[in-house]
Enzyme design. Structure first.
Site, PDB file in Angstrom:
ATOM      1  N   CYS A   1      -1.144   8.428   7.481  1.00  0.00           N
ATOM      2  CA  CYS A   1      -2.511   8.101   7.044  1.00  0.00           C
ATOM      3  C   CYS A   1      -3.347   7.669   8.252  1.00  0.00           C
ATOM      4  O   CYS A   1      -2.827   7.006   9.165  1.00  0.00           O
ATOM      5  CB  CYS A   1      -2.464   6.962   6.043  1.00  0.00           C
ATOM      6  SG  CYS A   1      -1.576   7.352   4.527  1.00  0.00           S
TER       7      CYS A   1
ATOM      8  N   CYS B   1      -3.314   4.032   9.689  1.00  0.00           N
ATOM      9  CA  CYS B   1      -2.043   3.522  10.202  1.00  0.00           C
ATOM     10  C   CYS B   1      -1.442   4.447  11.253  1.00  0.00           C
ATOM     11  O   CYS B   1      -0.224   4.432  11.486  1.00  0.00           O
ATOM     12  CB  CYS B   1      -1.057   3.334   9.049  1.00  0.00           C
ATOM     13  SG  CYS B   1      -1.686   2.294   7.730  1.00  0.00           S
TER      14      CYS B   1
ATOM     15  N   CYS C   1       0.843  -1.203   0.000  1.00  0.00           N
ATOM     16  CA  CYS C   1       0.000   0.000   0.000  1.00  0.00           C
ATOM     17  C   CYS C   1       0.879   1.255   0.000  1.00  0.00           C
ATOM     18  O   CYS C   1       0.666   2.182  -0.785  1.00  0.00           O
ATOM     19  CB  CYS C   1      -0.930  -0.027   1.212  1.00  0.00           C
ATOM     20  SG  CYS C   1      -2.127   1.302   1.277  1.00  0.00           S
ATOM     21  N   CYS C   2       1.913   1.280   0.865  1.00  0.00           N
ATOM     22  CA  CYS C   2       2.828   2.426   0.898  1.00  0.00           C
ATOM     23  C   CYS C   2       3.600   2.547  -0.412  1.00  0.00           C
ATOM     24  O   CYS C   2       3.857   3.653  -0.884  1.00  0.00           O
ATOM     25  CB  CYS C   2       3.823   2.296   2.053  1.00  0.00           C
ATOM     26  SG  CYS C   2       3.178   2.780   3.665  1.00  0.00           S
TER      27      CYS C   2
ATOM     28  N   CYS D   1       7.632   4.130   5.781  1.00  0.00           N
ATOM     29  CA  CYS D   1       6.812   3.893   4.587  1.00  0.00           C
ATOM     30  C   CYS D   1       7.657   3.564   3.362  1.00  0.00           C
ATOM     31  O   CYS D   1       7.129   3.195   2.315  1.00  0.00           O
ATOM     32  CB  CYS D   1       5.928   5.099   4.294  1.00  0.00           C
ATOM     33  SG  CYS D   1       6.843   6.633   4.162  1.00  0.00           S
TER      34      CYS D   1
END
Ligand code: SF4
Length: 250
Positions: A217, A220, A134-135, A243
Protein backbone atom coordinates in the site's frame (compact mmCIF):
# COMPACT_ATOMS: atom_id res chain seq x y z
CA UNK A 1 11.34 -10.28 15.52
CA UNK A 2 8.26 -12.34 16.33
CA UNK A 3 5.69 -12.75 13.54
CA UNK A 4 2.22 -11.30 13.83
CA UNK A 5 -0.11 -13.64 15.67
CA UNK A 6 -3.67 -13.15 14.52
CA UNK A 7 -6.42 -15.65 15.23
CA UNK A 8 -8.85 -15.97 12.33
CA UNK A 9 -12.12 -17.74 13.09
CA UNK A 10 -12.79 -20.51 10.59
CA UNK A 11 -16.40 -20.40 9.40
CA UNK A 12 -16.12 -22.25 6.12
CA UNK A 13 -17.79 -25.66 6.49
CA UNK A 14 -16.42 -26.67 3.11
CA UNK A 15 -12.85 -26.35 4.25
CA UNK A 16 -10.23 -29.03 3.82
CA UNK A 17 -9.48 -31.13 6.85
CA UNK A 18 -5.86 -31.82 7.67
CA UNK A 19 -5.83 -35.59 8.09
CA UNK A 20 -2.67 -37.62 8.75
CA UNK A 21 -2.96 -38.87 5.14
CA UNK A 22 -3.09 -35.34 3.75
CA UNK A 23 -0.17 -34.26 5.91
CA UNK A 24 1.86 -37.22 4.66
CA UNK A 25 0.96 -36.35 1.07
CA UNK A 26 2.00 -32.72 1.54
CA UNK A 27 5.29 -33.72 3.12
CA UNK A 28 5.96 -36.15 0.30
CA UNK A 29 5.09 -33.60 -2.38
CA UNK A 30 7.12 -30.91 -0.67
CA UNK A 31 10.19 -33.12 -0.86
CA UNK A 32 9.47 -34.23 -4.40
CA UNK A 33 8.85 -30.68 -5.66
CA UNK A 34 11.85 -29.07 -3.93
CA UNK A 35 13.89 -29.42 -7.11
CA UNK A 36 10.96 -28.97 -9.52
CA UNK A 37 10.55 -25.93 -11.73
CA UNK A 38 7.91 -23.32 -10.81
CA UNK A 39 5.82 -24.51 -13.79
CA UNK A 40 5.92 -28.09 -12.52
CA UNK A 41 4.87 -26.94 -9.06
CA UNK A 42 2.03 -24.84 -10.46
CA UNK A 43 0.90 -27.74 -12.65
CA UNK A 44 0.86 -30.06 -9.64
CA UNK A 45 -1.32 -27.55 -7.76
CA UNK A 46 -3.72 -27.13 -10.69
CA UNK A 47 -4.07 -30.88 -11.23
CA UNK A 48 -4.30 -31.78 -7.55
CA UNK A 49 -6.80 -29.09 -6.51
CA UNK A 50 -8.62 -28.07 -9.70
CA UNK A 51 -11.14 -25.30 -9.06
CA UNK A 52 -10.38 -25.56 -5.33
CA UNK A 53 -7.10 -23.80 -6.02
CA UNK A 54 -6.81 -20.03 -5.79
CA UNK A 55 -3.97 -17.55 -6.03
CA UNK A 56 -3.50 -14.23 -4.28
CA UNK A 57 -1.42 -11.62 -6.04
CA UNK A 58 -0.28 -8.08 -5.32
CA UNK A 59 1.13 -7.89 -8.87
CA UNK A 60 4.72 -7.92 -7.63
CA UNK A 61 7.49 -9.25 -9.92
CA UNK A 62 7.13 -12.75 -8.47
CA UNK A 63 3.36 -12.67 -8.86
CA UNK A 64 3.68 -11.50 -12.45
CA UNK A 65 6.04 -14.42 -13.14
CA UNK A 66 3.56 -16.91 -11.66
CA UNK A 67 0.68 -15.40 -13.65
CA UNK A 68 2.75 -15.71 -16.82
CA UNK A 69 3.53 -19.37 -16.08
CA UNK A 70 -0.01 -20.11 -14.88
CA UNK A 71 -1.54 -18.75 -18.08
CA UNK A 72 0.25 -21.50 -20.03
CA UNK A 73 -1.14 -24.16 -17.71
CA UNK A 74 -4.63 -22.99 -16.73
CA UNK A 75 -6.58 -19.83 -17.43
CA UNK A 76 -9.45 -21.00 -15.25
CA UNK A 77 -7.62 -20.90 -11.94
CA UNK A 78 -9.14 -18.34 -9.62
CA UNK A 79 -6.83 -15.38 -8.95
CA UNK A 80 -7.55 -12.48 -6.65
CA UNK A 81 -5.99 -9.28 -5.38
CA UNK A 82 -6.51 -7.82 -1.92
CA UNK A 83 -7.64 -4.37 -2.93
CA UNK A 84 -7.15 -2.47 0.30
CA UNK A 85 -8.09 0.87 -1.24
CA UNK A 86 -4.54 2.06 -0.60
CA UNK A 87 -2.77 0.45 -3.57
CA UNK A 88 -0.73 2.52 -6.02
CA UNK A 89 -2.47 3.35 -9.33
CA UNK A 90 0.50 1.70 -11.09
CA UNK A 91 -0.31 -1.55 -9.27
CA UNK A 92 -3.98 -1.46 -10.21
CA UNK A 93 -3.15 -0.88 -13.86
CA UNK A 94 -1.41 -4.27 -13.99
CA UNK A 95 -4.75 -6.01 -13.54
CA UNK A 96 -5.87 -4.91 -17.01
CA UNK A 97 -2.49 -5.82 -18.47
CA UNK A 98 -2.75 -9.35 -17.05
CA UNK A 99 -6.23 -9.77 -18.57
CA UNK A 100 -5.09 -8.39 -21.92
CA UNK A 101 -1.86 -10.37 -22.21
CA UNK A 102 -2.67 -13.60 -20.44
CA UNK A 103 -6.46 -13.87 -20.46
CA UNK A 104 -6.51 -14.13 -16.68
CA UNK A 105 -9.22 -12.21 -14.85
CA UNK A 106 -8.01 -11.14 -11.43
CA UNK A 107 -10.84 -10.63 -8.97
CA UNK A 108 -10.47 -7.57 -6.77
CA UNK A 109 -11.43 -8.49 -3.21
CA UNK A 110 -12.29 -5.43 -1.16
CA UNK A 111 -12.95 -4.81 2.53
CA UNK A 112 -16.51 -4.09 3.61
CA UNK A 113 -15.76 -0.42 4.31
CA UNK A 114 -14.36 2.00 1.77
CA UNK A 115 -11.23 3.94 2.74
CA UNK A 116 -13.38 6.98 3.49
CA UNK A 117 -15.77 5.01 5.72
CA UNK A 118 -12.89 3.22 7.45
CA UNK A 119 -10.95 6.39 8.19
CA UNK A 120 -14.10 8.12 9.42
CA UNK A 121 -14.81 5.20 11.76
CA UNK A 122 -11.31 5.42 13.25
CA UNK A 123 -10.98 9.22 13.30
CA UNK A 124 -8.25 9.11 10.69
CA UNK A 125 -6.02 6.65 8.87
CA UNK A 126 -5.32 3.63 11.04
CA UNK A 127 -2.13 2.84 9.14
CA UNK A 128 -0.54 5.72 11.07
CA UNK A 129 -1.54 4.58 14.53
CA UNK A 130 -2.29 0.87 14.34
CA UNK A 131 -1.02 -0.70 11.09
CA UNK A 132 -1.50 -4.24 12.44
CA UNK A 133 -5.23 -3.59 12.83
CA UNK A 134 -5.38 -1.89 9.44
CA UNK A 135 -3.72 -4.92 7.78
CA UNK A 136 -6.00 -7.25 9.69
CA UNK A 137 -9.13 -5.42 8.53
CA UNK A 138 -8.10 -4.61 4.98
CA UNK A 139 -5.99 -7.64 4.07
CA UNK A 140 -6.19 -10.63 6.40
CA UNK A 141 -9.98 -10.65 6.84
CA UNK A 142 -10.44 -10.08 3.12
CA UNK A 143 -8.13 -12.98 2.34
CA UNK A 144 -10.21 -15.13 4.64
CA UNK A 145 -13.29 -14.39 2.54
CA UNK A 146 -11.28 -14.94 -0.66
CA UNK A 147 -10.41 -18.52 0.25
CA UNK A 148 -13.86 -19.71 1.26
CA UNK A 149 -14.53 -22.99 -0.57
CA UNK A 150 -10.89 -23.29 -1.61
CA UNK A 151 -8.56 -26.06 -0.49
CA UNK A 152 -5.25 -24.56 -1.59
CA UNK A 153 -3.79 -21.13 -2.26
CA UNK A 154 -0.75 -20.22 -4.25
CA UNK A 155 1.51 -17.35 -3.30
CA UNK A 156 4.59 -15.71 -4.77
CA UNK A 157 6.83 -15.60 -1.73
CA UNK A 158 10.55 -16.41 -1.98
CA UNK A 159 12.68 -17.71 0.88
CA UNK A 160 15.40 -15.15 0.39
CA UNK A 161 13.03 -12.17 0.69
CA UNK A 162 13.21 -11.99 4.48
CA UNK A 163 13.92 -14.03 7.63
CA UNK A 164 10.15 -14.42 8.07
CA UNK A 165 9.98 -16.25 4.74
CA UNK A 166 13.25 -18.21 4.94
CA UNK A 167 11.61 -21.47 5.99
CA UNK A 168 8.71 -21.35 3.53
CA UNK A 169 8.09 -24.83 2.08
CA UNK A 170 7.18 -25.47 -1.55
CA UNK A 171 4.00 -27.16 -0.37
CA UNK A 172 2.73 -27.09 3.18
CA UNK A 173 -0.21 -26.66 5.47
CA UNK A 174 -1.20 -23.10 6.26
CA UNK A 175 -2.24 -23.29 9.92
CA UNK A 176 -3.58 -19.79 10.07
CA UNK A 177 -5.93 -20.07 7.12
CA UNK A 178 -6.47 -23.84 7.25
CA UNK A 179 -5.68 -24.84 3.69
CA UNK A 180 -2.74 -25.99 1.62
CA UNK A 181 -0.23 -23.31 0.71
CA UNK A 182 1.83 -23.62 -2.46
CA UNK A 183 4.89 -21.43 -3.01
CA UNK A 184 6.15 -22.17 -6.55
CA UNK A 185 8.97 -19.61 -6.28
CA UNK A 186 10.07 -20.42 -2.73
CA UNK A 187 13.53 -21.49 -3.80
CA UNK A 188 13.98 -19.02 -6.63
CA UNK A 189 16.25 -16.01 -6.36
CA UNK A 190 15.49 -12.42 -7.19
CA UNK A 191 17.85 -12.71 -10.17
CA UNK A 192 15.96 -15.68 -11.57
CA UNK A 193 12.70 -13.77 -11.29
CA UNK A 194 14.02 -10.70 -13.08
CA UNK A 195 15.79 -12.77 -15.73
CA UNK A 196 12.51 -14.42 -16.69
CA UNK A 197 10.75 -11.04 -16.68
CA UNK A 198 13.41 -9.67 -19.01
CA UNK A 199 13.65 -12.74 -21.24
CA UNK A 200 9.90 -13.08 -21.66
CA UNK A 201 9.06 -9.36 -21.48
CA UNK A 202 6.67 -9.96 -18.64
CA UNK A 203 5.02 -6.68 -17.58
CA UNK A 204 5.94 -5.34 -14.16
CA UNK A 205 5.14 -2.41 -11.93
CA UNK A 206 7.01 0.68 -13.23
CA UNK A 207 7.64 1.73 -9.63
CA UNK A 208 10.35 -0.94 -9.50
CA UNK A 209 12.38 1.29 -11.81
CA UNK A 210 12.14 4.06 -9.21
CA UNK A 211 13.70 2.11 -6.33
CA UNK A 212 10.58 0.44 -4.98
CA UNK A 213 11.73 -3.15 -4.51
CA UNK A 214 8.70 -4.45 -2.63
CA UNK A 215 5.40 -2.72 -3.25
CA UNK A 216 2.40 -2.77 -0.96
CA UNK A 217 0.00 0.00 0.00
CA UNK A 218 1.28 3.49 -0.78
CA UNK A 219 1.16 4.80 2.82
CA UNK A 220 3.37 1.94 4.01
CA UNK A 221 5.84 1.67 1.13
CA UNK A 222 8.91 3.70 0.25
CA UNK A 223 11.75 3.30 -2.22
CA UNK A 224 14.88 1.69 -0.77
CA UNK A 225 18.44 2.92 -0.94
CA UNK A 226 21.60 1.14 -2.02
CA UNK A 227 22.48 -1.77 0.26
CA UNK A 228 19.11 -1.82 1.97
CA UNK A 229 17.09 -5.02 2.30
CA UNK A 230 14.46 -5.44 -0.43
CA UNK A 231 11.66 -5.21 2.11
CA UNK A 232 13.19 -2.30 4.05
CA UNK A 233 10.70 0.04 2.38
CA UNK A 234 7.70 -1.74 3.85
CA UNK A 235 6.37 -0.17 7.10
CA UNK A 236 9.69 1.66 7.25
CA UNK A 237 10.57 3.05 10.67
CA UNK A 238 8.38 0.56 12.50
CA UNK A 239 8.97 -2.97 13.83
CA UNK A 240 6.35 -4.34 11.46
CA UNK A 241 7.68 -6.57 8.66
CA UNK A 242 4.67 -8.56 7.44
CA UNK A 243 1.00 -7.85 6.93
CA UNK A 244 -0.07 -11.11 8.56
CA UNK A 245 -0.66 -13.19 5.42
CA UNK A 246 2.68 -15.00 5.58
CA UNK A 247 4.50 -15.99 8.72
CA UNK A 248 7.15 -18.37 9.96
CA UNK A 249 4.57 -20.73 11.39
CA UNK A 250 2.81 -21.41 8.07
S1 SF4 B 1 -0.11 -2.04 4.31
FE1 SF4 B 1 -0.61 -0.12 5.41
S2 SF4 B 1 -2.38 0.79 4.39
FE2 SF4 B 1 -2.16 -1.35 3.66
S3 SF4 B 1 -3.54 -2.51 4.95
FE3 SF4 B 1 -1.52 -2.59 5.95
S4 SF4 B 1 -1.39 -0.82 7.36
FE4 SF4 B 1 -3.18 -0.53 5.98
Amino acid sequence: MSPLKIEIPVTDDDRLELTPELLAELNEQNTALESATPSEIIRWGVERFGDRLTMATAFGPEGMVILYLLSAISRNTHVFNLDTGYQFPETLELRDEVARRYGLEVEMKRPELTVEEYEKLHDGPLYKTNPDQCCLDRKVKVLRSGIVGKHAWMTAIRRDQSPDRAAAPIVGWDKKFQLVKINPLANWTKNQVWKLITDQQIPYNPLHDQGFTSIGCWPCTRAVGLGEDDRAGRWSGTAKTECGLHSRED
